[in-house]
Each structure stands twice: as structure tokens, then as C-alpha cells.
Design a protein around this motif. Structure first.
Motif, PDB file in Angstrom:
ATOM      1  N   ASP A 106      12.202 -23.124   5.530  1.00  0.00           N
ATOM      2  CA  ASP A 106      12.278 -23.185   4.062  1.00  0.00           C
ATOM      3  C   ASP A 106      12.306 -24.624   3.555  1.00  0.00           C
ATOM      4  OD1 ASP A 106      12.238 -20.454   3.966  1.00  0.00           O
ATOM      5  OD2 ASP A 106      14.386 -20.193   3.582  1.00  0.00           O
ATOM      6  N   THR A 107      13.060 -25.485   4.245  1.00  0.00           N
ATOM      7  CA  THR A 107      13.140 -26.892   3.848  1.00  0.00           C
ATOM      8  C   THR A 107      11.793 -27.583   4.034  1.00  0.00           C
ATOM      9  OG1 THR A 107      15.484 -26.999   4.398  1.00  0.00           O
ATOM     10  CG2 THR A 107      14.315 -29.095   4.307  1.00  0.00           C
ATOM     11  N   ALA A 108      11.107 -27.259   5.136  1.00  0.00           N
ATOM     12  CA  ALA A 108       9.780 -27.837   5.382  1.00  0.00           C
ATOM     13  C   ALA A 108       8.813 -27.443   4.268  1.00  0.00           C
ATOM     14  CB  ALA A 108       9.251 -27.372   6.733  1.00  0.00           C
ATOM     15  N   GLU A 109       8.915 -26.203   3.826  1.00  0.00           N
ATOM     16  CA  GLU A 109       8.055 -25.717   2.739  1.00  0.00           C
ATOM     17  C   GLU A 109       8.293 -26.526   1.453  1.00  0.00           C
ATOM     18  OE1 GLU A 109       6.536 -21.143   2.554  1.00  0.00           O
ATOM     19  OE2 GLU A 109       8.587 -21.488   1.877  1.00  0.00           O
ATOM     20  N   LYS A 110       9.575 -26.788   1.167  1.00  0.00           N
ATOM     21  CA  LYS A 110       9.914 -27.582  -0.028  1.00  0.00           C
ATOM     22  C   LYS A 110       9.411 -29.018   0.105  1.00  0.00           C
ATOM     23  CE  LYS A 110      13.965 -24.781  -1.074  1.00  0.00           C
ATOM     24  NZ  LYS A 110      15.404 -24.610  -0.814  1.00  0.00           N
ATOM     25  N   ASN A 111       9.531 -29.578   1.306  1.00  0.00           N
ATOM     26  CA  ASN A 111       9.064 -30.954   1.528  1.00  0.00           C
ATOM     27  C   ASN A 111       7.557 -31.077   1.333  1.00  0.00           C
ATOM     28  OD1 ASN A 111      11.501 -32.200   2.072  1.00  0.00           O
ATOM     29  ND2 ASN A 111      11.407 -31.830   4.262  1.00  0.00           N
ATOM     30  N   VAL A 112       6.822 -30.069   1.779  1.00  0.00           N
ATOM     31  CA  VAL A 112       5.363 -30.090   1.621  1.00  0.00           C
ATOM     32  C   VAL A 112       4.999 -30.046   0.140  1.00  0.00           C
ATOM     33  CG1 VAL A 112       3.243 -28.750   2.027  1.00  0.00           C
ATOM     34  CG2 VAL A 112       4.852 -29.152   3.903  1.00  0.00           C
ATOM     35  N   LYS A 113       5.717 -29.231  -0.616  1.00  0.00           N
ATOM     36  CA  LYS A 113       5.455 -29.139  -2.067  1.00  0.00           C
ATOM     37  C   LYS A 113       5.788 -30.453  -2.770  1.00  0.00           C
ATOM     38  CE  LYS A 113       6.053 -24.140  -2.509  1.00  0.00           C
ATOM     39  NZ  LYS A 113       7.059 -23.081  -2.618  1.00  0.00           N
ATOM     40  N   ARG A 114       6.826 -31.126  -2.308  1.00  0.00           N
ATOM     41  CA  ARG A 114       7.200 -32.420  -2.920  1.00  0.00           C
ATOM     42  C   ARG A 114       6.154 -33.490  -2.633  1.00  0.00           C
ATOM     43  NH1 ARG A 114      13.009 -31.341  -0.568  1.00  0.00           N
ATOM     44  NH2 ARG A 114      13.966 -30.317  -2.352  1.00  0.00           N
ATOM     45  N   ASP A 115       5.528 -33.381  -1.470  1.00  0.00           N
ATOM     46  CA  ASP A 115       4.455 -34.295  -1.060  1.00  0.00           C
ATOM     47  C   ASP A 115       4.825 -35.765  -1.302  1.00  0.00           C
ATOM     48  OD1 ASP A 115       2.082 -35.118  -0.031  1.00  0.00           O
ATOM     49  OD2 ASP A 115       0.915 -34.755  -1.851  1.00  0.00           O
ATOM     50  N   LEU A 116       5.869 -36.207  -0.611  1.00  0.00           N
ATOM     51  CA  LEU A 116       6.326 -37.585  -0.760  1.00  0.00           C
ATOM     52  C   LEU A 116       5.413 -38.585  -0.035  1.00  0.00           C
ATOM     53  CD1 LEU A 116      10.159 -37.038  -0.222  1.00  0.00           C
ATOM     54  CD2 LEU A 116       8.975 -37.359  -2.383  1.00  0.00           C
ATOM     55  N   GLY A 117       4.487 -38.048   0.756  1.00  0.00           N
ATOM     56  CA  GLY A 117       3.538 -38.915   1.441  1.00  0.00           C
ATOM     57  C   GLY A 117       4.166 -39.791   2.509  1.00  0.00           C
ATOM     58  N   ASN A 118       5.245 -39.313   3.127  1.00  0.00           N
ATOM     59  CA  ASN A 118       5.895 -40.098   4.189  1.00  0.00           C
ATOM     60  C   ASN A 118       6.017 -39.255   5.462  1.00  0.00           C
ATOM     61  OD1 ASN A 118       7.965 -38.300   3.636  1.00  0.00           O
ATOM     62  ND2 ASN A 118       9.209 -39.787   2.535  1.00  0.00           N
ATOM     63  N   SER A 119       6.796 -39.764   6.413  1.00  0.00           N
ATOM     64  CA  SER A 119       6.926 -39.064   7.696  1.00  0.00           C
ATOM     65  C   SER A 119       7.569 -37.679   7.540  1.00  0.00           C
ATOM     66  CB  SER A 119       7.752 -39.908   8.680  1.00  0.00           C
ATOM     67  OG  SER A 119       9.043 -40.141   8.156  1.00  0.00           O
ATOM     68  N   PHE A 120       8.425 -37.514   6.501  1.00  0.00           N
ATOM     69  CA  PHE A 120       9.060 -36.208   6.278  1.00  0.00           C
ATOM     70  C   PHE A 120       8.007 -35.152   5.925  1.00  0.00           C
ATOM     71  CE2 PHE A 120      12.702 -39.046   5.475  1.00  0.00           C
ATOM     72  CZ  PHE A 120      13.618 -38.471   6.327  1.00  0.00           C
ATOM     73  N   THR A 121       7.020 -35.542   5.112  1.00  0.00           N
ATOM     74  CA  THR A 121       5.942 -34.613   4.732  1.00  0.00           C
ATOM     75  C   THR A 121       5.102 -34.256   5.955  1.00  0.00           C
ATOM     76  OG1 THR A 121       5.845 -35.755   2.604  1.00  0.00           O
ATOM     77  CG2 THR A 121       4.049 -34.252   3.095  1.00  0.00           C
ATOM     78  N   GLU A 122       4.789 -35.270   6.751  1.00  0.00           N
ATOM     79  CA  GLU A 122       3.994 -35.079   7.965  1.00  0.00           C
ATOM     80  C   GLU A 122       4.692 -34.113   8.930  1.00  0.00           C
ATOM     81  OE1 GLU A 122       2.627 -38.208  11.212  1.00  0.00           O
ATOM     82  OE2 GLU A 122       2.313 -38.980   9.181  1.00  0.00           O
ATOM     83  N   GLU A 123       5.979 -34.370   9.156  1.00  0.00           N
ATOM     84  CA  GLU A 123       6.768 -33.535  10.057  1.00  0.00           C
ATOM     85  C   GLU A 123       6.861 -32.105   9.527  1.00  0.00           C
ATOM     86  OE1 GLU A 123      11.381 -33.308  10.672  1.00  0.00           O
ATOM     87  OE2 GLU A 123      10.684 -35.060  11.761  1.00  0.00           O
ATOM     88  N   SER A 124       7.020 -31.967   8.204  1.00  0.00           N
ATOM     89  CA  SER A 124       7.159 -30.647   7.584  1.00  0.00           C
ATOM     90  C   SER A 124       5.875 -29.833   7.715  1.00  0.00           C
ATOM     91  CB  SER A 124       7.551 -30.787   6.114  1.00  0.00           C
ATOM     92  OG  SER A 124       8.828 -31.384   6.011  1.00  0.00           O
ATOM     93  N   ASN A 125       4.728 -30.489   7.533  1.00  0.00           N
ATOM     94  CA  ASN A 125       3.441 -29.796   7.722  1.00  0.00           C
ATOM     95  C   ASN A 125       3.311 -29.270   9.144  1.00  0.00           C
ATOM     96  OD1 ASN A 125       1.722 -29.680   5.347  1.00  0.00           O
ATOM     97  ND2 ASN A 125       1.826 -31.910   5.333  1.00  0.00           N
TER      98      ASN A 125
END
Length: 283
Positions: free
Chosen positions: A142-161
Motif C-alpha cells: 500500500d505504501t509503495a502504491e502511494k509513493n508511485v502516485k506521489r512520483d517524487l522522482g527519487n530512489s523511493f519511487t524507483e524502489e516502490s515501482n
């Protein structure tokens, strides 16, 4: 006059692990799992517990076992056998063994400890600890899904995808069917399921985390409910309700720093090394 002689320490470097052990009179064995990409050398660099261990005649086993968030039944069996072989071949005592890990390594520590306790392995750990671990795979999704939607363009987004793709392929979406997540997760908070660690009822457990909500909000926009810290606290509450004998929830403040000096609450450094050793030796 102090007549004590400092015990000689031997370092054994293997493809699967690095072991530092006293040449005699070993008081305890500490087995460490690193975070997702960490190998034995990374653990040694980020978690400088060896000097404390040497002072107390404790053997430290740093594992090169990583890149896993969960363990299949066959992997649990194979890892259990591997640990037994390492302990036996290096003539390590089995009466005071502790297993711990950082991030995903802490999840592995919980899972393998419960498995070995259940199967009456030659190695039954006296205690297990986690360091800010993602113990709830459904919440991680669920957290990964939220991170992808936020699309911060950093390593967190990459990891979440990557996480979403992996979990969708392996388990599906937990909001449609949570059963696969319960099958592999250390804790599923939505259903309060702890089946995979239920055998640790009489094992000493320490749950370390640094709930720095401001840092996470600033760097990832995460809310408290999305942090590992939140689910670790919930796990501690569940285990206490289920009358687990010895569970300590240990939240810290401003202790999280990487070896290079970078401030990060998700770090090995949140563990007070001296107190951890005392916990192992019951001081």
C-alpha cells in the motif's frame, strides 16, 4: 594489577559469511542479517558492534544472505541447515544464540528464528531483534502504491515501482486477496496475523525503530501510518496482548545516521550496542 589477557579473535571469510570469533571461551553468538542490498562487509561498516563483542567474548557472524523480503518454506529449510552447518563447522556454542537484522534483514531474522524454534533445530535462538524492519508486506504494498502516485522522482519511487511489480507477480493485490501476504509476512496488521512468528512466544524479542515523522514527511511525504515504525509499534502491542513473554519496543530519537554521517532514521546506528550486548548476556 590487572592480570586479564585479551582473548585472541579469529576472522573467517567465506563466500556466505564473515565470522569473527574468540579463540576460546565464547560467551554468545550474534548472527546478523543485512538490509536488502547489504553483504557482510556492509554490515560491519554500518554496525560497529565488533569491539563491544570482543570485550565480552561474543562471536559475530555477518551473513551475505540478502535481497529478500520473505522466505519460501524451502528457503527456510535451506537457511536453517546452512546456519547449523556454519555453527557446527566453526565449533560455536549453541546455548546462547541471538539473531538480528536491519530493514528486510530483521524480517528474515524473525522468520528464520520462528522456523528453527518450531522445528527443534539444533539452533534455537535465545533472542531475536529487528532494526526498523518492513514486517508487514501488505502495508509495504500500500505504501509503495502511494509513493508511485506521489512520483517524487527519487530512489523511493524507483524502489516502490519495483516492489509493486514484484508483489503483484508473486502475491497479487492484498486489497483483493490478502491470504498470500499472510502466508509470507511476519505480521499482517489488517488481520492481526502473526502465524509466521508465533513460535517466538518464549523468545526474547527487541523491536528497534526511530519514528522521525518530520524526516519522513520532508524526504518522502510519508505519513506516520506508512512508516515501518508505525507497524512495528502495532506488532509490539499485538504480541503483548498475545502474552509473548519478553517483547521490548525500543523507539529512539536522533540516533539514525549512516556511517558516512548522513542523517537517516532507517539505519543500524539506532541500536545502542552496549545495551544490546548486556541484553544478550542478561546483565
Amino acid at each position: 594489577m590487572n592480570n586479564s589477557v585479551k582473548t585472541e579473535y579469529i576472522e573467517i571469510i567465506n563466500d556466505d559469511y564473515v565470522l569473527n570469533k574468540p579463540s576460546e571461551n565464547i560467551k554468545a553468538v550474534l548472527i546478523l542479517f543485512g538490509g536488502f542490498p547489504e553483504n557482510a562487509e556492509d554490515i560491519k561498516r554500518e554496525f560497529k558492534i565488533l569491539e563491544n563483542a570482543k570485550t565480552n567474548n561474543i562471536a559475530v557472524l555477518y551473513l551475505n544472505y540478502n535481497r529478500k523480503f520473505y522466505l519460501e518454506e524451502s528457503e527456510l529449510l535451506k537457511l536453517s541447515e546452512q546456519l547449523e552447518k556454519i555453527i557446527k563447522s566453526n565449533k560455536l556454542p549453541i546455548d546462547n544464540i541471538y539473531i538480528g537484522g536491519f530493514s528486510s534483514g530483521g524480517t528474515l531474522a524473525l522468520l528464520i528464528s520462528s522456523f528453527m524454534t518450531d522445528t527443534n533445530s539444533n539452533i534455537i535462538p535465545n533472542g531475536v531483534f529487528i532494526v526498523d524492519s518492513p514486517i508487514d508486506l501488505a502495508e509495504l504494498y500500500d505504501t509503495a502504491e502511494k509513493n508511485v502516485k506521489r512520483d517524487l522522482g527519487n530512489s523511493f519511487t524507483e524502489e516502490s515501482n519495483w516492489l509493486l511489480q514484484t508483489f503483484n507477480e508473486e502475491f497479487g493485490n492484498p486489497n483483493s486477496d490478502i491470504s498470500k501476504y499472510e502466508q509470507y509476512s511476519a505480521f499482517t496488521s489488517k488481520t492481526n496475523n502473526i502465524d509466521n512468528i508465533k513460535n517466538l512466544k518464549n523468545t526474547k524479542i527487541r523491536l528497534y525503530t526511530e519514528p522521525d515523522t518530520l524526516w519522513w514527511k520532508k524526504n518522502t511525504m510519508a505519513e506516520y501510518e506508512e512508516m515501518n515504525a508505525y507497524h512495528i509499534k502495532r506488532l509490539s502491542e499485538s504480541l503483548n496482548k498475545l502474552e509473548f513473554k519478553n517483547v521490548e519496543y525500543i523507539p529512539t530519537t536522533d540516533k539514525g545516521y549512516r556511517e558516512n554521517g548522513e542523517r537517516h532514521p532507517h539505519s543500524w546506528s539506532i541500536v545502542d550496542k552496549k545495551k544490546l550486548i548486556n541484553w544478550m548476556l542478561n546483565k
